[in-house]
Design a protein around this motif. Structure first.
Motif, PDB file in Angstrom:
ATOM      1  N   THR A  66      56.472 -68.274  52.303  1.00 37.49           N
ATOM      2  CA  THR A  66      56.584 -67.067  51.496  1.00 37.49           C
ATOM      3  C   THR A  66      56.976 -65.889  52.376  1.00 37.49           C
ATOM      4  O   THR A  66      57.100 -66.013  53.588  1.00 37.49           O
ATOM      5  N   ASP A  67      57.176 -64.752  51.758  1.00 37.92           N
ATOM      6  CA  ASP A  67      57.319 -63.480  52.463  1.00 37.92           C
ATOM      7  C   ASP A  67      56.832 -62.398  51.512  1.00 37.92           C
ATOM      8  O   ASP A  67      56.733 -62.607  50.310  1.00 37.92           O
ATOM      9  N   LYS A  68      56.481 -61.276  52.054  1.00 43.94           N
ATOM     10  CA  LYS A  68      56.029 -60.151  51.235  1.00 43.94           C
ATOM     11  C   LYS A  68      57.082 -59.066  51.319  1.00 43.94           C
ATOM     12  O   LYS A  68      57.301 -58.496  52.381  1.00 43.94           O
ATOM     13  N   GLY A  69      57.719 -58.796  50.226  1.00 48.25           N
ATOM     14  CA  GLY A  69      58.679 -57.699  50.172  1.00 48.25           C
ATOM     15  C   GLY A  69      59.738 -57.736  51.244  1.00 48.25           C
ATOM     16  O   GLY A  69      60.044 -56.727  51.851  1.00 48.25           O
ATOM     17  N   GLY A  70      60.279 -58.922  51.512  1.00 52.58           N
ATOM     18  CA  GLY A  70      61.354 -59.029  52.485  1.00 52.58           C
ATOM     19  C   GLY A  70      60.884 -59.084  53.922  1.00 52.58           C
ATOM     20  O   GLY A  70      61.690 -58.963  54.839  1.00 52.58           O
ATOM     21  N   SER A  71      59.587 -59.257  54.155  1.00 52.13           N
ATOM     22  CA  SER A  71      59.086 -59.371  55.523  1.00 52.13           C
ATOM     23  C   SER A  71      59.543 -60.699  56.125  1.00 52.13           C
ATOM     24  O   SER A  71      60.138 -61.536  55.444  1.00 52.13           O
ATOM     25  N   ARG A  72      59.250 -60.881  57.376  1.00 52.22           N
ATOM     26  CA  ARG A  72      59.563 -62.127  58.049  1.00 52.22           C
ATOM     27  C   ARG A  72      58.826 -63.273  57.341  1.00 52.22           C
ATOM     28  O   ARG A  72      57.651 -63.142  57.005  1.00 52.22           O
TER      29      ARG A  72
END
Length: 87
Positions: A66-72
C-alpha cells in the motif's frame, strides 16, 4: 485472519519478516526477509507487539502492499491480525 477493509483477499500475502533496528527512526522496525517477493528495505507497518520483539526475530504474517497519499510504497499488516514467531 479476519481482514477488514475493501481489498480483495487475493491481495494479501503471507511472508516471513524480520525485526531490525531502524537507525533513521531510532527504534525497531520490521522488513521482509530475502526471497519474499519484496525489497528487503521495504518497511512493514504492523503491531507494536511485533516491533517489541528482539532484533533479529522472524515472524510469519499477512501483508498487503500500500501507500498513503502517494507516499513511498510499504507493506501493511494490521495489529489485529495474527502472526507467528518462526525464529
Amino acid at each position: 485472519m479476519g481482514h477488514g477493509g475493501q481489498r480483495d483477499p487475493s491481495e494479501y500475502r503471507k511472508i516471513t519478516a524480520q525485526v531490525f533496528y531502524d537507525t533513521s527512526r531510532r527504534k525497531n522496525g520490521v522488513r521482509p526477509c530475502p526471497g519474499q517477493g519484496f525489497p528487503t528495505d521495504m518497511k512493514i507497518e504492523c503491531s507494536k507487539e511485533i516491533r517489541d520483539y528482539p532484533v533479529g526475530t522472524k515472524v510469519l504474517l499477512d501483508v498487503v502492499e500500500t501507500d498513503k497519499g502517494g507516499s513511498r510504497p510499504f507493506l501493511y499488516s494490521s495489529y489485529k491480525w495474527e502472526h507467528e514467531v518462526v525464529e
